[in-house]
Write a protein that holds these residues in place. Structure first.
Motif, PDB file in Angstrom:
ATOM      1  N   VAL A  90      -5.981   1.736  -3.062  1.00  0.00           N
ATOM      2  CA  VAL A  90      -4.679   2.120  -4.218  1.00  0.00           C
ATOM      3  C   VAL A  90      -4.493   2.268  -5.367  1.00  0.00           C
ATOM      4  O   VAL A  90      -3.754   2.552  -6.089  1.00  0.00           O
ATOM      5  CB  VAL A  90      -3.190   1.334  -3.665  1.00  0.00           C
ATOM      6  CG1 VAL A  90      -3.032   1.637  -3.613  1.00  0.00           C
ATOM      7  CG2 VAL A  90      -3.894   0.983  -1.685  1.00  0.00           C
TER       8      VAL A  90
ATOM      9  N   THR B  60       1.458   3.643  -3.154  1.00  0.00           N
ATOM     10  CA  THR B  60       0.227   5.261  -3.142  1.00  0.00           C
ATOM     11  C   THR B  60       0.977   6.364  -3.521  1.00  0.00           C
ATOM     12  O   THR B  60       0.806   6.723  -4.262  1.00  0.00           O
ATOM     13  CB  THR B  60       0.469   5.428  -1.558  1.00  0.00           C
ATOM     14  OG1 THR B  60      -0.520   4.542  -1.219  1.00  0.00           O
ATOM     15  CG2 THR B  60      -0.489   6.424  -1.614  1.00  0.00           C
ATOM     16  N   TYR B  61       2.882   5.483  -3.456  1.00  0.00           N
ATOM     17  CA  TYR B  61       3.758   6.608  -3.945  1.00  0.00           C
ATOM     18  C   TYR B  61       3.813   6.409  -5.755  1.00  0.00           C
ATOM     19  O   TYR B  61       4.232   7.295  -5.964  1.00  0.00           O
ATOM     20  CB  TYR B  61       5.115   6.441  -3.842  1.00  0.00           C
ATOM     21  CG  TYR B  61       5.168   7.558  -2.200  1.00  0.00           C
ATOM     22  CD1 TYR B  61       5.796   8.076  -1.949  1.00  0.00           C
ATOM     23  CD2 TYR B  61       5.440   6.176  -0.721  1.00  0.00           C
ATOM     24  CE1 TYR B  61       5.489   8.813  -0.625  1.00  0.00           C
ATOM     25  CE2 TYR B  61       5.786   6.826   0.246  1.00  0.00           C
ATOM     26  CZ  TYR B  61       5.181   7.918   0.227  1.00  0.00           C
ATOM     27  OH  TYR B  61       5.789   8.641   1.437  1.00  0.00           O
ATOM     28  N   LEU B  62       3.108   5.447  -6.005  1.00  0.00           N
ATOM     29  CA  LEU B  62       3.364   5.413  -7.325  1.00  0.00           C
ATOM     30  C   LEU B  62       2.489   6.221  -8.189  1.00  0.00           C
ATOM     31  O   LEU B  62       0.916   6.935  -7.709  1.00  0.00           O
ATOM     32  CB  LEU B  62       2.406   4.290  -8.232  1.00  0.00           C
ATOM     33  CG  LEU B  62       3.684   2.899  -7.675  1.00  0.00           C
ATOM     34  CD1 LEU B  62       2.816   1.382  -8.397  1.00  0.00           C
ATOM     35  CD2 LEU B  62       5.114   3.448  -8.556  1.00  0.00           C
TER      36      LEU B  62
ATOM     37  N   ILE C  59      -8.982  -0.956  -1.498  1.00  0.00           N
ATOM     38  CA  ILE C  59      -8.522  -0.347  -0.790  1.00  0.00           C
ATOM     39  C   ILE C  59      -8.322   1.305  -1.186  1.00  0.00           C
ATOM     40  O   ILE C  59      -8.751   2.247  -0.615  1.00  0.00           O
ATOM     41  CB  ILE C  59      -7.119  -0.610   0.399  1.00  0.00           C
ATOM     42  CG1 ILE C  59      -7.500   0.040   1.484  1.00  0.00           C
ATOM     43  CG2 ILE C  59      -6.052  -0.349  -0.515  1.00  0.00           C
ATOM     44  CD1 ILE C  59      -6.798   0.235   2.663  1.00  0.00           C
TER      45      ILE C  59
ATOM     46  N   ARG D  44      -0.608   3.114 -11.655  1.00  0.00           N
ATOM     47  CA  ARG D  44      -1.726   2.672 -10.593  1.00  0.00           C
ATOM     48  C   ARG D  44      -1.958   0.910 -11.535  1.00  0.00           C
ATOM     49  O   ARG D  44      -3.083   0.626 -10.644  1.00  0.00           O
ATOM     50  CB  ARG D  44      -2.085   3.292 -10.073  1.00  0.00           C
ATOM     51  CG  ARG D  44      -1.081   3.881  -8.777  1.00  0.00           C
ATOM     52  CD  ARG D  44      -2.005   4.154  -7.890  1.00  0.00           C
ATOM     53  NE  ARG D  44      -1.090   5.673  -7.631  1.00  0.00           N
ATOM     54  CZ  ARG D  44      -1.867   6.188  -5.839  1.00  0.00           C
ATOM     55  NH1 ARG D  44      -3.289   6.107  -5.546  1.00  0.00           N
ATOM     56  NH2 ARG D  44      -1.268   7.007  -5.926  1.00  0.00           N
TER      57      ARG D  44
ATOM     58  N   ILE E  38       0.640  -0.867  -0.170  1.00  0.00           N
ATOM     59  CA  ILE E  38       0.132  -0.156   0.093  1.00  0.00           C
ATOM     60  C   ILE E  38       0.989   1.286   0.282  1.00  0.00           C
ATOM     61  O   ILE E  38       0.501   1.451  -1.359  1.00  0.00           O
ATOM     62  CB  ILE E  38      -1.230  -0.218   0.954  1.00  0.00           C
ATOM     63  CG1 ILE E  38      -2.153  -1.408   1.108  1.00  0.00           C
ATOM     64  CG2 ILE E  38      -1.582   2.043   1.593  1.00  0.00           C
ATOM     65  CD1 ILE E  38      -2.358  -1.248   2.284  1.00  0.00           C
ATOM     66  N   VAL E  39       2.178   1.193   0.394  1.00  0.00           N
ATOM     67  CA  VAL E  39       2.895   2.429   1.003  1.00  0.00           C
ATOM     68  C   VAL E  39       3.706   2.985  -0.621  1.00  0.00           C
ATOM     69  O   VAL E  39       3.481   3.370  -0.988  1.00  0.00           O
ATOM     70  CB  VAL E  39       3.807   2.272   2.064  1.00  0.00           C
ATOM     71  CG1 VAL E  39       4.808   3.335   1.705  1.00  0.00           C
ATOM     72  CG2 VAL E  39       3.104   1.961   3.476  1.00  0.00           C
ATOM     73  N   ILE E  40       4.090   2.127  -0.939  1.00  0.00           N
ATOM     74  CA  ILE E  40       4.981   1.324  -2.468  1.00  0.00           C
ATOM     75  C   ILE E  40       4.223   1.993  -3.455  1.00  0.00           C
ATOM     76  O   ILE E  40       4.436   3.550  -4.279  1.00  0.00           O
ATOM     77  CB  ILE E  40       5.356   0.488  -2.974  1.00  0.00           C
ATOM     78  CG1 ILE E  40       6.380  -0.427  -1.787  1.00  0.00           C
ATOM     79  CG2 ILE E  40       6.041   0.289  -4.508  1.00  0.00           C
ATOM     80  CD1 ILE E  40       7.144  -1.494  -1.978  1.00  0.00           C
TER      81      ILE E  40
ATOM     82  N   GLN F 128      -0.085   7.963 -10.937  1.00  0.00           N
ATOM     83  CA  GLN F 128      -1.772   7.638 -11.431  1.00  0.00           C
ATOM     84  C   GLN F 128      -1.351   6.510 -11.977  1.00  0.00           C
ATOM     85  O   GLN F 128      -1.976   5.210 -12.180  1.00  0.00           O
ATOM     86  CB  GLN F 128      -2.938   8.809 -11.755  1.00  0.00           C
ATOM     87  CG  GLN F 128      -3.512   9.255 -10.548  1.00  0.00           C
ATOM     88  CD  GLN F 128      -3.869   8.125  -9.253  1.00  0.00           C
ATOM     89  OE1 GLN F 128      -4.814   7.705  -9.836  1.00  0.00           O
ATOM     90  NE2 GLN F 128      -4.109   8.336  -8.243  1.00  0.00           N
TER      91      GLN F 128
END
Lengths: 363, 324, 339
Positions: free
Chosen positions: C250, C159-161, C248, C166, C155-157, C163
């Motif tokens: 992401v 979210t930094y990608l 979630i 993703r 989720i952390v990784i 848009q």
């Protein structure tokens, strides 16, 4: 069973018609009689016949050796007779009579689970080949003793502990080892623990399945000597299963030889060694060097034991037998009493219709 | 004890990796996600907050990576995890309010699930070949259902439809959170359905694992010996189960990460005010400080749980073996 | 997860059963039997389910009746003839979303499963075969990756990608693979370690075969069953993880997959709003795929660990001789069989 925990070895056999000293073979009362026992793997027409109509009698204080190559059915016989054989093994017929110290004989094959549970270990105990596998790896040695004593006696915790210590000392291990786990003991010590466990309730019958095979020769030697001594002291009857015939000749009073699920010869150890009557016994004797005495020429047996799924017709040994006759391929020889000799053999060479080869004749 | 020291070493290393990944990700990620975020929130938050975010994620700093890293550790030691953008509150104080809910719900239901699965698995492994084997395909199905989906179904059927359970939240909103009986009872009541979700979703794995280990263990000589000794059946089963449970316990620490991940999402379904629900807030708002704080907290919790499982394992298995 | 770990150590035939003497040491154990999986009902059912969904993933977008993103329909319709699975509260066709969503869900699963299994094979076999410091290092790495909770890290990784990234299924699959290889590596390492000391490998070493030849010709073929099991496991893990990530929010929520369907259902309170047709189809699809994979894994498990297979005495022949249906330890059945 608590009253059966008698420390005095002299009192081990209370039956009035048995004398304290072992007489000649056959004089003592039988404790375990196996009659026409057959054991299959699987059910129905596809079943493999692992043991066929085996007869064995184990007498008080006797050491009965059961010999044969792996796959001959010797272990299957012992596990089947005690109802410990796992599926797909099934008992396909026969009787296994146990004569308890008190009361009427019990047929183990007809006994209920409850009856069996009461008989187990207090009357019949076992020692397996690998003590490492047979001991629960996560409990202390003391707990193994405790479980047995708790299940079969009403001794107090303290008394159980004391008894366990005595038993360990009896096999030459310091009682402090009771708080060890199996992996902390050496192979020889583990097997001694197994023997002490087997004798914990002073059973009448102890079954040992290749108990020394996994040990080195020196340890094997020591354990066999201890066993003989313990037998003399405690007076249990011992069914000793091994592929090592030379070992049995040292240890056993009587030996039964199995081949492809059938008992092919039965004789007092001394006589079997001196003059084997079955070609297979002869071959076995000449494939192991004896521990003591002169070494006969090593010849071995040509071929290999048959697969249970394809047992030859007639006498199962005929393809490997140097004396095989025409009739051996057609009929199965019965285990017949040799006249006047107190021993049995299942071989057509000895029914009077053929000339007996000099090696297999009486010497 | 050396085995325990080894495990502890692995966990410390894991914690270090997690912290360092947390430090490096925003700095290394292509496309400068933090700068984009600052652009987005500009004007919505105070300049001090923008400044704090820039400092935390190394945007526009004239500082080397190494001194940033040291500063990062310094902040961590002071439990300063930054300020949440979405909630305008320090991340550490937000977590302080949510973590107990999660640890309570997921911790209790995971332990219950393990115990239940171990008992059922023991029984199925021992009584192999009976009608009870029909449990296995059913267990397989539940093993494959995502926790949160199963939670959704339970919510619809048992809360919304049948009204057996309260629908959402962790306690009756009319009560004030305080240590008195009515509140505790309400917490227990609201926790039931989420807990059942976690238990039913995860229990299949324990059942299957224990059942298979029982089948394997029952084939061992020492179990046959237990029968030969004439021990009561209860004792024979205990001999086997005592050994069969060991792999289950070592699996417990292996599966912990997976279990917690699955269980966190259950909180979302029930609007349970724990870390999982917070995670959703963080993702929706691209609240990086909060997200990273949650990641660290989850990692540390999972590692602590692993350590406890290891200690239990070592207490139960005398053969303190080197890890295979 | 726990069900497959029993496979970690290859089992020898039970000591007592070994008395039958029917299993002479095979030079290359299992090699030829790799494809001869037990043809049990479980395996067949697993293959059928999985096959059906693979077909769905391929043809889904072509057979979908409507554009899954189109909001032109009456919102919240129950399933009917025009909309077999009903419509969402946003006025979209649920069936079309399920059909279109199959592909990304399975693609991510297969990509992540393949990469993770490849990684675990390379790392596990190398660690197990080479040993020493290499083994220590690689084992430590796999232990660290096992201990880190995968989903929160992902989720952390993710979210930094950016848009755009993703919605890239291949990329997401690859990132998931990063967290999914460690379990397989651990199992394969243990197995390689035990294979390394077997006679046939020893023999090849003495003959002087090269290390890589030994690994690929002697060791890897014996790992195939466990590799297959490991692949199925990571496939299941990856699908579950991807769906969770999508749920979630992401991953790109505008891209249709079973997870994002559940995201929209949750966001619109489909459960408390009693709109079961919205979340049931994607959820059941996930469960069915997972069940298919688990059933296949059963077959492999029983293949690796023969003790799990049902005993040789089958139900019908038992009933014929009036045996109880259950083997009981320490109570060998007594039957009077004609001989």
């Amino acid at each position: 069973m608590s009253d059966s925990l008698r420390p005095a070895p002299a009192a081990a056999d209370p039956s009035p018609n048995a004398s304290p000293q072992p007489l000649s073979e056959g004089a003592e009362e039988p404790v375990l009689e196996i009659r026409r026992l057959s054991i299959d793997y699987g059910l129905g027409p596809g079943a493999l016949h692992a043991v066929v109509a085996a007869d064995l009698t184990l007498r008080r204080r006797q050491v009965l050796g059961l010999a044969g190559e792996s796959g001959s059915g010797k272990s299957t016989l012992a596990y089947g007779a005690t109802r410990l054989l796992r599926e797909p093994g099934v008992v396909a017929g026969g009787e296994v009579l146990l004569n308890p110290r008190e009361g009427a004989p019990t047929d183990l094959l007809a006994a209920s689970e409850r009856q069996l549970r009461a008989i187990r270990w207090s009357e019949i105990s076992m020692v397996l080949q690998s003590a490492l596998n047979a001991l629960n790896p996560v409990v202390r040695i003391g707990k193994e003793f405790d479980d047995i004593l708790r299940a079969h006696s009403r001794l107090s915790r303290k008394a159980r502990r004391r008894r366990a210590g005595e038993l360990l000392e009896m096999v030459g291990i310091h009682p402090s080892r009771l708080s060890d786990h199996p992996h902390q003991l050496s192979g020889g010590q583990r097997q001694r623990v197994m023997i002490a466990l087997a004798l914990a309730l002073e059973p009448q019958v102890v079954i040992m399945d290749e108990p020394t095979t996994a040990l080195d020769v020196v340890t094997q030697r020591e354990i066999i000597e201890e066993l003989i001594e313990l037998r003399d002291r405690l007076g249990f009857a011992l069914l000793f299963i091994t592929h090592d015939l030379s070992l049995l000749i040292e240890l056993a009073d009587e030996i039964a030889v199995m081949y492809a699920g059938r008992i092919v010869e039965r004789a007092p150890a001394e006589e079997l060694y001196r003059s084997p009557r079955h070609p297979y016994t002869y071959g076995l004797l000449h494939s192991f060097p004896p521990l003591h005495g002169e070494v006969p020429p090593m010849t071995g047996i040509p071929g290999s034991p048959p697969d249970l799924a394809s047992i030859p017709a007639g006498c199962a040994f005929h393809p490997r037998c140097p004396y095989a006759m025409d009739r051996c391929t057609r009929a199965v020889p019965a285990l017949d009493l040799l006249e006047g000799q107190g021993r049995q053999v299942a071989c057509f060479l000895h029914d009077g219709q053929a000339a007996v080869p000099s090696e297999l004749a009486l010497s | 004890m050396t085995t325990l020291a080894r495990r502890l070493g692995v966990y410390l290393l894991t914690a270090w990796v997690a912290i360092t990944v947390n430090f490096l990700l925003p700095r290394m990620m292509p496309g400068n996600p933090v700068r984009i975020l600052i652009g987005k929130i500009h004007g919505r938050v105070t300049p001090q907050m923008v400044r704090a975010i820039e400092e935390q994620f190394g945007v526009g700093l004239h500082q080397g990576l190494w001194s940033q890293y040291l500063h990062y550790w310094d902040q961590l030691f002071h439990l300063n995890l930054g300020v949440s953008i979405a909630l305008s509150a320090p991340v550490s104080s937000v977590l302080k309010q949510t973590v107990p809910w999660t640890v309570g719900l997921i911790g209790a239901s995971t332990v219950l699930s393990f115990l239940l699965g171990t008992f059922v698995g023991t029984y199925l492994g021992w009584r192999r070949g009976t009608v009870f084997d029909a449990v296995l395909p059913v267990a397989t199905f539940f093993q494959a259902v995502p926790y949160f989906f199963f939670g959704t179904v339970l919510l619809l059927v048992f809360a919304s439809h049948l009204r057996w359970f309260p629908e959402l939240g962790a306690y009756n909103e009319a009560l004030t959170p305080h240590w008195h009986w009515a509140f505790v009872a309400s917490v227990l009541r609201y926790g039931q359905l989420p807990a059942i979700t976690v238990i039913v979703s995860s229990v299949a794995g324990w059942i299957m694992g224990m059942r298979n280990m029982m089948v394997t263990t029952v084939a061992e000589d020492f179990v046959l010996m237990a029968v030969a000794k004439g021990l009561p059946k209860r004792k024979v089963v205990a001999y086997a189960a005592r050994n069969a449970v060991l792999p289950s316990i070592s699996n417990f620490s292996l599966a912990m990460g997976l279990l917690v991940s699955g269980a966190l999402l259950v909180e979302l379904v029930f609007n349970y005010p724990g870390v999982g629900d917070l995670l959703l807030t963080a993702v929706q708002n691209e609240d990086y400080p909060l997200l990273q704080g949650i990641f660290l907290v989850i990692t540390f919790t999972v590692l602590s749980a692993n350590l406890i499982a290891d200690v239990v394992y070592m207490a139960l298995d005398p053969r303190i073996r080197r890890e295979a | 997860m726990a069900s497959t770990t029993a496979a970690a150590a290859p089992q020898l035939p039970g000591t007592l059963e070994g008395q039958l003497g029917k299993s002479p040491a095979r030079r290359r154990p299992r090699r030829r039997r790799v494809l001869a999986l037990p043809r049990s009902g479980k395996v067949v059912l697993g293959l059928v389910i999985l096959g059906a969904f693979v077909v769905l993933a391929i043809v889904g977008p072509y057979v979908a009746p409507y554009n899954p993103s189109s909001t032109n329909f009456t919102p919240g319709l129950h399933p009917d003839a025009a909309h077999w699975f009903g419509t969402t509260l946003l006025g979209q066709d649920v069936l079309s979303q399920v059909l279109v969503g199959a592909r990304p869900t399975l693609v991510v699963g297969f990509v992540a499963g393949a990469i993770a299994t490849g990684l675990s094979m390379v790392i596990g076999v190398t660690a197990g075969y080479i040993g020493g410091a290499t083994d220590e290092g690689l084992s430590l790495a796999s232990n660290v990756f096992l201990a880190i909770p995968g989903l929160p890290l992902l989720i952390v990784i993710d979210t930094y990608l950016p848009q755009g990234a993703r919605s890239n299924t291949i990329l997401i699959g690859a990132v998931i693979a990063l967290t999914g290889w460690a379990w397989g590596a651990r199992v394969l390492r243990a197995l390689t370690l035990s294979l390394r000391n077997r006679d046939f490998v020893e023999a090849s070493r003495i003959i002087g075969e090269s290390r890589w030849r030994i690994i690929f010709v002697e060791v890897v073929p014996n790992l195939l069953a466990v590799l297959a099991s490991s692949f199925l496991f990571t496939l299941l893990y990856s699908i579950g993880t991807y769906v969770a990530l999508a749920y979630i929010g992401v991953t790109d929520t505008a891209q249709w997959n079973w997870g994002s369907m559940l995201y929209w259902a949750q966001a619109n309170n489909a459960a408390t709003g009693n709109q079961w047709w919205w979340f049931l189809p994607p959820g059941l699809c996930i469960a069915l795929v997972g069940m298919g994979l688990a059933l296949l894994n059963f077959g492999i498990d029983e293949f690796i660990n023969p003790r799990l297979r049902a005993a040789g005495v089958t139900g019908r022949s038992r009933r014929k001789v009036k045996l109880s249906n259950r083997p009981r330890l320490g109570l060998t059945p007594v039957v009077e069989a004609p001989r």
